[in-house]
Write a protein that holds these residues in place. Structure first.
Motif, PDB file in Angstrom:
ATOM      1  N   ARG A 118      13.041   1.458  13.721  1.00 58.79           N
ATOM      2  CA  ARG A 118      11.734   2.104  13.557  1.00 58.79           C
ATOM      3  C   ARG A 118      11.573   2.647  12.148  1.00 58.79           C
ATOM      4  O   ARG A 118      10.480   2.635  11.582  1.00 58.79           O
ATOM      5  N   GLN A 119      12.671   3.113  11.535  1.00 59.88           N
ATOM      6  CA  GLN A 119      12.587   3.634  10.167  1.00 59.88           C
ATOM      7  C   GLN A 119      12.206   2.525   9.203  1.00 59.88           C
ATOM      8  O   GLN A 119      11.316   2.684   8.371  1.00 59.88           O
ATOM      9  N   ALA A 166       8.592   1.486   9.724  1.00 56.08           N
ATOM     10  CA  ALA A 166       7.674   2.531   9.238  1.00 56.08           C
ATOM     11  C   ALA A 166       7.612   2.517   7.713  1.00 56.08           C
ATOM     12  O   ALA A 166       6.540   2.659   7.115  1.00 56.08           O
ATOM     13  N   THR A 193       5.484  -0.243   6.703  1.00 56.28           N
ATOM     14  CA  THR A 193       4.084  -0.005   7.049  1.00 56.28           C
ATOM     15  C   THR A 193       3.430   0.960   6.071  1.00 56.28           C
ATOM     16  O   THR A 193       2.271   0.795   5.690  1.00 56.28           O
ATOM     17  N   TYR A 194       4.179   1.996   5.654  1.00 57.09           N
ATOM     18  CA  TYR A 194       3.626   3.037   4.779  1.00 57.09           C
ATOM     19  C   TYR A 194       4.628   3.282   3.656  1.00 57.09           C
ATOM     20  O   TYR A 194       5.432   4.216   3.720  1.00 57.09           O
ATOM     21  N   LEU A 218       6.576   6.292   1.978  1.00 59.14           N
ATOM     22  CA  LEU A 218       7.762   6.924   2.563  1.00 59.14           C
ATOM     23  C   LEU A 218       9.044   6.549   1.829  1.00 59.14           C
ATOM     24  O   LEU A 218      10.084   7.180   2.032  1.00 59.14           O
ATOM     25  N   SER A 230       2.881  -6.370   0.735  1.00 54.03           N
ATOM     26  CA  SER A 230       2.212  -5.652   1.831  1.00 54.03           C
ATOM     27  C   SER A 230       2.432  -6.352   3.167  1.00 54.03           C
ATOM     28  O   SER A 230       2.324  -7.576   3.273  1.00 54.03           O
ATOM     29  N   LEU A 231       2.690  -5.541   4.189  1.00 56.13           N
ATOM     30  CA  LEU A 231       2.823  -6.033   5.560  1.00 56.13           C
ATOM     31  C   LEU A 231       1.487  -6.599   6.052  1.00 56.13           C
ATOM     32  O   LEU A 231       1.437  -7.281   7.075  1.00 56.13           O
ATOM     33  N   GLY A 232       0.419  -6.301   5.294  1.00 57.12           N
ATOM     34  CA  GLY A 232      -0.914  -6.738   5.702  1.00 57.12           C
ATOM     35  C   GLY A 232      -1.265  -8.138   5.236  1.00 57.12           C
ATOM     36  O   GLY A 232      -2.301  -8.676   5.607  1.00 57.12           O
ATOM     37  N   VAL A 267       3.411  -9.583  11.194  1.00 60.32           N
ATOM     38  CA  VAL A 267       4.450  -9.333  10.206  1.00 60.32           C
ATOM     39  C   VAL A 267       5.319  -8.135  10.600  1.00 60.32           C
ATOM     40  O   VAL A 267       6.519  -8.115  10.326  1.00 60.32           O
ATOM     41  N   SER A 268       4.734  -7.144  11.288  1.00 60.30           N
ATOM     42  CA  SER A 268       5.559  -6.008  11.727  1.00 60.30           C
ATOM     43  C   SER A 268       6.600  -6.476  12.752  1.00 60.30           C
ATOM     44  O   SER A 268       7.720  -5.970  12.780  1.00 60.30           O
ATOM     45  N   HIS A 305      -4.614  -8.538   0.462  1.00 61.91           N
ATOM     46  CA  HIS A 305      -3.431  -7.817   0.001  1.00 61.91           C
ATOM     47  C   HIS A 305      -2.560  -8.696  -0.882  1.00 61.91           C
ATOM     48  O   HIS A 305      -1.970  -8.231  -1.848  1.00 61.91           O
ATOM     49  N   ARG A 354      -2.564   2.985   7.567  1.00 62.40           N
ATOM     50  CA  ARG A 354      -1.110   2.832   7.492  1.00 62.40           C
ATOM     51  C   ARG A 354      -0.380   4.100   7.939  1.00 62.40           C
ATOM     52  O   ARG A 354       0.697   4.017   8.548  1.00 62.40           O
ATOM     53  N   GLU A 367      -6.048  -6.425   6.669  1.00 62.72           N
ATOM     54  CA  GLU A 367      -4.726  -6.351   7.316  1.00 62.72           C
ATOM     55  C   GLU A 367      -4.398  -7.628   8.091  1.00 62.72           C
ATOM     56  O   GLU A 367      -4.146  -7.597   9.306  1.00 62.72           O
ATOM     57  N   GLY A 385      -1.826  -9.560   8.147  1.00 63.56           N
ATOM     58  CA  GLY A 385      -0.472  -9.698   8.697  1.00 63.56           C
ATOM     59  C   GLY A 385      -0.262  -8.978  10.014  1.00 63.56           C
ATOM     60  O   GLY A 385       0.693  -9.255  10.736  1.00 63.56           O
TER      61      GLY A 385
END
Lengths: 442, 322
Positions: free
Chosen positions: A29-30, A33, A36-37, A40, A65-67, A298-299, B19, B30, B265, B267
């Protein structure tokens, strides 16, 4: 507001560990996360080894980017990590990242492979051999594709073992009305929980080689092996060890997922498949087919990366990771044994050893009076049993008829996922219910 | 291979992936997603309170309060309700959560709807009207489903407008060799970028009503409107404003996604379809169909929720979000 003789419904029907209170693996999860952001990455509350993994994944993403869409086959560095994992798991048998496809859960990979395998019409329509009992993704996908479902029975008397004679019987009968080309194996089994032994897997591979069948090995429970004396052997590894005649010829697709194991990350829809000996032109078509959905989430790809590339001894997060992993698996093993033992103490219930996966699939004796009443209600007898169980105890399980079973036998599938104390209560209640049920319909 | 070229880099202007070309994600989206994935972050002071509120609310709606649980197959109930509210605000027309199906991107929902609609054989095989130029998901999906693709040409001389006469021509021709049942519209258009006028949309709806066609409205670019004097009119809104019999009889599926707009977004693979006037038995089959893949990715559902329920004036994240 109808009064019921229970205070809560206990959902022992779906293989969803987190829903039943299992905690996620912190490291996984770390990393996701952080991906994702990425702000951090500057936070002191995340360990360096998690940050390192996150940076590597982000570098594999467009615009970091995960996006961004990934390549349809999945992010390159993750596929490489999957290949390394497979090599380590299988004692050095090499894996080519080019044969690895990340997928939206294993279900997505399985449906995609079936799509490219199903063709023909009438008597030449593709037949797909599936185990009975099976995980009903297979029957659903086969139905959606208008393929022909070809059942082979697992051997209940023999811990749900695969039996090549039964495979042969099933295949030969099917040849009369379809073109059986595919053989699906679930190991460890769902709902049956058996872990096939090495000899068994060799026999199945030999059979597939003889009969030129495309092998689908659903191995999503490869981390869930509990019984002493049982071990997970991947189909890929055994295939290799059987030598070049098999290894260079048998077409094999093996599946894994983030949903089971010790991770339980069902909601991420992460998975991969390794497909070997696929004709290059077919591979081209496979990639084209995958590209219609653009790419897997992608996540979920990131989550899969952590599953195959977890902390190793010496890394900062290792001790917490291994503690969490072992805690989950030991807990499941304990519950597996507890469940098997409890069920076998109940007259009229017989439960095969729960060697792996997450389920008990006990056989239940249903008296003929109950069978008649079920018929009067236009229900399968085990569905009738399960509805009564739900109404009287609040316990929700799935009738065996949902998975398939030998004619005249009845089962239900119950997960071993509720927390231990709740599970013990659950098992007591099932016992009490069953005894009352037998008395009522004697 | 080291062959000299008159340029130093390949500029990828080929894929609709913002992106990848350097567009930054929306911070709020996010933050909410990261909070749900790693709830330890709820104690992190640098993350604003409104993001944390959203995350707590979403986690409470997840099995075992974890984003790792399967959701219901049509999506997390709470998110479907938030999408319904979003649609009501956008259109001024009621929307029901049970008519909303979350999906693994709009592409996933489009394929699911097409699966329901394609049937028959030979001259009764389903024909699907698609614009030319089109986004090739449609041709690919139709090929995969062995449906019949029926092309209708957008009018290049008139800013790629939909032309009724051309729709009629395509339909009549289609009827000679198949059973046309579906009309796909992409608005705003891909690749053509046109935004259809309200009048045009009304005409298309009347046409669909007259010819008993199932309307599929791909509206993933609804936030991407640039030209002065143009506005996005959803097919749903126009349909309802036309009143009965249209609003009660025309079957419509409208699609949206987090991949485009201001979010980019791609992905996360998250989108939804709203179905209107679908036969309840068919809607049941749709529910069964989507259950084969269990559920759409939960991180994507969470992100979608933040898109349809964004910061409001006065919220800590509002300024940065805007």
């Amino acid at each position: 507001g109808i009064k019921k003789p229970f205070t809560e419904v206990i959902k022992a029907n779906i293989g969803d560990a987190h829903a039943m209170g299992q905690r996620p693996i912190t490291f996984l999860r770390q990393v996701v996360a952080l991906c994702t952001y990425p702000n951090l990455l500057d936070s002191p509350s995340f360990p360096e080894d998690a940050k390192k993994r996150a940076r590597r994944i982000l570098q594999g993403c467009g615009g970091n980017s995960l996006g961004s869409y990934s390549a349809s086959q999945g992010i390159n560095c993750i596929r490489e990590d999957v290949a390394s994992y497979i090599e380590r798991r299988d004692g050095g048998v090499s894996a080519d990242p080019d044969n690895i496809y990340l997928t939206t859960g294993a279900s997505d990979g399985i449906a995609t492979i079936l799509k490219i395998l199903v063709s023909g019409g009438g008597k030449s329509r593709t037949g797909v051999m599936i185990p009975i009992p099976q995980y009903p993704l297979y029957s659903a996908a086969i139905s959606e594709l208008d393929a022909i479902q070809v059942n082979y029975y697992l051997d209940e008397e023999n811990c749900w073992a695969l039996n090549v004679n039964e495979l042969r019987r099933s295949l030969n009968e099917a040849k009369a009305y379809c073109n059986p080309k595919v053989l699906c194996i679930i190991n460890p089994g769902n709902p049956t929980g058996q872990v096939q032994n090495r000899k068994c897997i060799e026999d199945v591979i030999h059979f597939a080689w003889e009969e030129k069948l495309f092998l689908l090995a659903d191995e999503v429970y490869q981390d869930n092996v509990y019984s002493e004396g049982c071990q997970f052997h991947s189909f890929k590894k055994i295939l290799y060890e059987m030598g070049p005649e098999y290894y260079n010829n048998v077409e094999l697709a093996s599946f894994h997922s983030t949903s089971k194991g010790y991770m339980g990350e069902c909601g991420y829809r992460g998975g991969y498949m390794e497909v070997i000996n696929l004709h290059p032109e077919i591979k081209g078509q496979l990639v084209k087919l995958l590209s219609v959905r653009l790419c897997p989430p992608v996540s979920g790809q990131a989550a899969m990366d952590i599953v195959v590339n977890p902390p190793i001894p010496g890394e900062e997060s290792y001790s917490q990771f291994i503690k969490e992993k072992e805690s989950v698996l030991n807990n499941l093993a304990k519950k597996a044994k507890l469940t098997e033992d409890m069920f076998n103490k109940v007259p009229g219930i017989h439960c095969n050893p729960l060697q792996g996966a997450m389920y008990a699939f006990p056989r239940i004796f249903i008296p003929s009076k109950a069978i008649e009443e079920a018929k009067a209600h236009k229900m399968a007898p085990d569905m009738f049993y399960c509805m009564k169980l739900l109404e009287e105890t609040g316990i929700c399980v799935v009738p065996g008829s949902g998975f398939g079973q030998r004619e005249g036998s009845y089962h239900f599938r119950m997960t071993i996922l509720p927390p231990v104390e709740k599970l013990k209560i659950l098992l007591e209640k099932v016992k009490d219910f069953h005894i009352k049920f037998l008395e009522k319909y004697a | 291979q080291g062959v000299p070229k008159p340029f130093t880099e390949v500029i990828k202007a080929n894929i609709g992936d913002a992106h990848a070309m350097g567009q930054k994600p929306i911070t709020f989206l996010r933050q909410v997603t990261a909070l749900c994935l790693c709830p330890e972050l709820l104690t992190q002071p640098s993350i604003p309170e409104d993001a944390k509120d959203r995350a707590r609310r979403l986690l409470a709606a997840c099995g075992g309060q974890s984003a790792g649980s399967y959701s219901a197959s049509p999506g997390i109930e709470l998110v479907r309700r938030d999408v319904a509210r979003f649609l009501q605000r956008r259109d001024g027309v009621p929307a029901e959560p049970q008519d909303i199906f979350l999906a693994t991107g709009a592409s996933d929902a489009i394929v699911s709807i097409l699966k329901l609609l394609v049937s028959g054989e030979g001259p009764s095989r389903t024909g699907v009207l698609v614009p030319v130029p089109q986004y090739p998901l449609y041709s690919a999906a139709l090929a995969e489903l062995s449906a019949v693709q029926l092309d209708y040409y957008l009018d290049e001389e008139r800013c790629w407008a939909l032309d009724l006469a051309e729709l009629r021509r395509a339909l009549a021709e289609g009827r000679r060799h198949c059973c046309p049942r579906v009309l796909c519209i992409i608005n705003p258009g891909n690749p053509t970028g046109q935004v259809q006028s309200r009048q045009c949309i009304e005409d298309v709806i009347k046409f669909a009503f007259e010819e008993k066609l199932f309307l599929m409205a791909d509206e993933v670019y609804q936030d991407n409107i640039y030209a002065e004097g143009l506005a996005f009119h959803s097919f749903k809104k126009v349909l309802f404003e036309m009143g009965p019999p249209y609003s009660e009889e025309v079957e419509l599926a409208s699609f949206h996604s987090v991949s485009k707009g201001f979010m980019g977004e791609c992905g996360f693979r998250s989108g939804f379809v709203e179905v209107v006037n679908m036969d309840p038995e068919v809607q049941q089959e749709l529910t069964k169909l989507v259950s084969v893949r269990l559920c759409p990715p939960v991180p994507g559902q969470i992100l979608l929720d933040a898109v349809v329920d964004p910061p409001q004036p006065g919220d800590p994240s509002y300024e940065l979000f805007m």
